[in-house]
Write a protein that holds these residues in place. Structure first.
Motif, mmCIF file in Angstrom:
data_model
loop_
_atom_site.group_PDB
_atom_site.id
_atom_site.type_symbol
_atom_site.label_atom_id
_atom_site.label_comp_id
_atom_site.label_asym_id
_atom_site.label_seq_id
_atom_site.Cartn_x
_atom_site.Cartn_y
_atom_site.Cartn_z
ATOM 1 N N LEU A 1 -17.050 23.498 -24.794
ATOM 2 C CA LEU A 1 -17.841 24.677 -25.153
ATOM 3 C C LEU A 1 -17.496 25.837 -24.229
ATOM 4 C CD1 LEU A 1 -20.019 26.182 -26.687
ATOM 5 C CD2 LEU A 1 -21.739 25.071 -25.240
ATOM 6 N N CYS A 2 -17.301 25.541 -22.947
ATOM 7 C CA CYS A 2 -16.876 26.589 -22.008
ATOM 8 C C CYS A 2 -15.574 27.225 -22.477
ATOM 9 C CB CYS A 2 -16.684 26.006 -20.608
ATOM 10 S SG CYS A 2 -18.202 25.598 -19.728
ATOM 11 N N GLY A 3 -14.631 26.376 -22.879
ATOM 12 C CA GLY A 3 -13.344 26.882 -23.330
ATOM 13 C C GLY A 3 -13.452 27.705 -24.598
ATOM 14 N N VAL A 4 -14.231 27.215 -25.550
ATOM 15 C CA VAL A 4 -14.427 27.939 -26.806
ATOM 16 C C VAL A 4 -15.082 29.290 -26.537
ATOM 17 C CG1 VAL A 4 -15.748 27.965 -28.955
ATOM 18 C CG2 VAL A 4 -14.520 25.898 -28.270
ATOM 19 N N TYR A 5 -16.113 29.278 -25.708
ATOM 20 C CA TYR A 5 -16.826 30.519 -25.385
ATOM 21 C C TYR A 5 -15.913 31.507 -24.660
ATOM 22 C CZ TYR A 5 -19.896 33.621 -22.712
ATOM 23 O OH TYR A 5 -20.472 34.719 -22.127
ATOM 24 N N ALA A 6 -15.122 31.015 -23.711
ATOM 25 C CA ALA A 6 -14.213 31.897 -22.970
ATOM 26 C C ALA A 6 -13.215 32.561 -23.917
ATOM 27 C CB ALA A 6 -13.477 31.104 -21.894
ATOM 28 N N ARG A 7 -12.723 31.807 -24.868
ATOM 29 C CA ARG A 7 -11.773 32.389 -25.826
ATOM 30 C C ARG A 7 -12.441 33.447 -26.704
ATOM 31 N NH1 ARG A 7 -7.974 28.355 -28.938
ATOM 32 N NH2 ARG A 7 -9.923 27.395 -29.641
ATOM 33 N N ARG A 8 -13.704 33.250 -27.034
ATOM 34 C CA ARG A 8 -14.415 34.264 -27.820
ATOM 35 C C ARG A 8 -14.593 35.540 -26.994
ATOM 36 N NH1 ARG A 8 -12.866 33.747 -32.030
ATOM 37 N NH2 ARG A 8 -14.306 35.414 -32.631
ATOM 38 N N GLU A 9 -14.895 35.384 -25.709
ATOM 39 C CA GLU A 9 -15.015 36.559 -24.839
ATOM 40 C C GLU A 9 -13.684 37.311 -24.796
ATOM 41 O OE1 GLU A 9 -17.408 38.031 -23.347
ATOM 42 O OE2 GLU A 9 -19.062 36.607 -23.147
ATOM 43 N N CYS B 1 -21.673 36.645 -29.361
ATOM 44 C CA CYS B 1 -22.112 35.251 -29.261
ATOM 45 C C CYS B 1 -22.522 34.860 -27.844
ATOM 46 C CB CYS B 1 -21.010 34.314 -29.754
ATOM 47 S SG CYS B 1 -19.557 34.266 -28.667
ATOM 48 N N ARG B 2 -22.529 35.805 -26.917
ATOM 49 C CA ARG B 2 -22.753 35.471 -25.505
ATOM 50 C C ARG B 2 -24.111 34.809 -25.276
ATOM 51 N NH1 ARG B 2 -21.618 40.030 -21.094
ATOM 52 N NH2 ARG B 2 -19.529 39.754 -22.011
ATOM 53 N N THR B 3 -25.147 35.343 -25.875
ATOM 54 C CA THR B 3 -26.489 34.786 -25.670
ATOM 55 C C THR B 3 -26.571 33.350 -26.170
ATOM 56 O OG1 THR B 3 -27.510 36.981 -25.846
ATOM 57 C CG2 THR B 3 -28.934 35.064 -26.191
ATOM 58 N N LEU B 4 -26.039 33.111 -27.363
ATOM 59 C CA LEU B 4 -26.066 31.756 -27.920
ATOM 60 C C LEU B 4 -25.225 30.806 -27.074
ATOM 61 C CD1 LEU B 4 -26.758 29.681 -30.087
ATOM 62 C CD2 LEU B 4 -24.807 30.536 -31.428
ATOM 63 N N LYS C 1 -26.502 26.044 -21.152
ATOM 64 C CA LYS C 1 -27.646 25.698 -20.315
ATOM 65 C C LYS C 1 -28.207 24.338 -20.712
ATOM 66 C CE LYS C 1 -32.061 27.526 -18.627
ATOM 67 N NZ LYS C 1 -33.041 28.647 -18.718
ATOM 68 N N ALA C 2 -28.107 24.024 -22.009
ATOM 69 C CA ALA C 2 -28.608 22.742 -22.507
ATOM 70 C C ALA C 2 -27.662 21.596 -22.166
ATOM 71 C CB ALA C 2 -28.821 22.820 -24.017
ATOM 72 N N ASP C 3 -26.379 21.905 -21.966
ATOM 73 C CA ASP C 3 -25.390 20.866 -21.637
ATOM 74 C C ASP C 3 -24.342 21.486 -20.719
ATOM 75 O OD1 ASP C 3 -23.620 18.798 -21.454
ATOM 76 O OD2 ASP C 3 -23.257 18.588 -23.608
ATOM 77 N N ARG C 4 -24.595 21.442 -19.436
ATOM 78 C CA ARG C 4 -23.729 22.102 -18.461
ATOM 79 C C ARG C 4 -22.391 21.390 -18.276
ATOM 80 N NH1 ARG C 4 -26.639 26.024 -15.907
ATOM 81 N NH2 ARG C 4 -28.914 25.865 -16.018
ATOM 82 N N GLU D 1 -18.686 23.905 -32.540
ATOM 83 C CA GLU D 1 -19.176 24.890 -31.575
ATOM 84 C C GLU D 1 -18.554 26.261 -31.828
ATOM 85 O OE1 GLU D 1 -20.120 21.881 -27.827
ATOM 86 O OE2 GLU D 1 -18.132 22.777 -28.031
ATOM 87 N N GLU D 2 -17.267 26.272 -32.105
ATOM 88 C CA GLU D 2 -16.614 27.548 -32.392
ATOM 89 C C GLU D 2 -17.151 28.154 -33.685
ATOM 90 O OE1 GLU D 2 -12.188 29.527 -32.244
ATOM 91 O OE2 GLU D 2 -12.341 27.398 -32.735
ATOM 92 N N ALA D 3 -17.387 27.307 -34.678
ATOM 93 C CA ALA D 3 -17.936 27.795 -35.945
ATOM 94 C C ALA D 3 -19.306 28.432 -35.733
ATOM 95 C CB ALA D 3 -18.031 26.651 -36.950
ATOM 96 N N ALA D 4 -20.124 27.803 -34.890
ATOM 97 C CA ALA D 4 -21.456 28.344 -34.613
ATOM 98 C C ALA D 4 -21.367 29.694 -33.908
ATOM 99 C CB ALA D 4 -22.257 27.355 -33.765
ATOM 100 N N LEU D 5 -20.460 29.812 -32.945
ATOM 101 C CA LEU D 5 -20.318 31.070 -32.206
ATOM 102 C C LEU D 5 -19.777 32.182 -33.097
ATOM 103 C CD1 LEU D 5 -18.968 29.944 -28.704
ATOM 104 C CD2 LEU D 5 -21.327 30.277 -29.466
ATOM 105 N N VAL D 6 -18.830 31.853 -33.952
ATOM 106 C CA VAL D 6 -18.274 32.864 -34.859
ATOM 107 C C VAL D 6 -19.336 33.325 -35.856
ATOM 108 C CG1 VAL D 6 -16.603 33.274 -36.702
ATOM 109 C CG2 VAL D 6 -15.892 32.086 -34.625
#
Length: 243
Positions: A63-71, A46-49, A55-58, A23-28
């Motif tokens: 993924l929440c953690g990975v995304y938060a770290r990217r933000e 990467c916010r939109t992705l 949304k597909a897996d709430r 997931e992190e690789a995809a966001l990066v």
């Protein structure tokens, strides 16, 4: 090239779902692709992705953690906090197997608070202590409102002691995973923030001695300066030795 890498990684996620490394690789990869086309955007690329995947897996907390770290890495710490808070606040309503990964989210959140504070302000330390206190004490997580009380800190200290005892029992059987490693690192970081560097190092020394009996020499830093990235390196070392 980055789009191809992103799409390939997303395809791998259909086979290996909820794999935070993929997931992190995809966001990066998405960040690199979007930044190349629009370098002036103030929104995390990467916010939109990330939102589409969530949304597909709430229930994908990792993924929440990975995304938060990217933000946070793009300086959007307030947005990162909202994502982390949302993830941790939703844990109680999830199945047991999903709640078991909570220590990793707590550790990432505390680490993010400290890593994104170049001025080493007291607020970031208090936020990190609050996050780790909730993990240690087992209290239901709530967003930061102020300095934890002495009673909360005591409960967290006692809770971490009990949890580490459980982790050691599992490690004796050779079970070393993300959850147990992040719990140990969280306990060490909590002790470092509340009792001093020596207390945190003692926990790491004991843990490494179990992973590498007869081989490990004390994890002694060159200086006693607090550095959240040190715990990240320790975390990575644990996973390396457990392979």
């Amino acid at each position: 090239m980055m789009k191809f890498l992103r799409n390939s990684t997303l395809l791998c996620l259909t086979v290996f779902p909820r794999n935070y490394i993929l997931e992190e690789a995809a966001l990066v990869a998405e960040e690199l692709s979007v930044t190349k086309m629009n370098s002036d955007s103030s929104v995390t690329p990467c916010r939109t992705l990330a939102k589409r995947l969530l949304k597909a897996d709430r229930q994908d907390l990792l993924l929440c953690g990975v995304y938060a770290r990217r933000e946070a890495s793009y300086g959007n710490i307030d947005h990162a906090r909202r994502v982390f808070d949302m993830a941790l606040s939703s844990i109680e309503g999830l199945p047991l197997e999903l709640r078991s990964i909570a220590p990793l989210i707590y550790f990432w959140y505390a680490e993010t608070e400290l890593a994104n504070d170049p001025l080493n302000s007291r607020e970031s330390s208090l936020r990190a202590v609050h996050i780790l206190s909730c993990l240690g004490s087992g209290e239901t997580y709530g967003p930061f409102k102020g300095q934890p009380s002495s009673v909360q800190l005591l409960r967290a200290h006692q809770g971490f002691t009990q949890k580490i005892g459980t982790v050691r029992s599992a490690w004796v059987c050779g079970i070393v995973d993300d959850q147990s490693v992040s719990l140990v690192c969280s306990a060490a970081l909590f002790e470092e923030l509340t009792s001093g560097w020596t207390a945190g190092i003692q926990i790491l020394d004991q843990a490494f001695a179990m992973v590498l009996p007869g081989m490990y020499l004390s994890f002694a830093p060159k200086d006693s300066t607090s550095n959240a990235s040190s715990f990240s390196r320790v975390y990575e070392s644990f996973l390396h030795f457990s392979d």
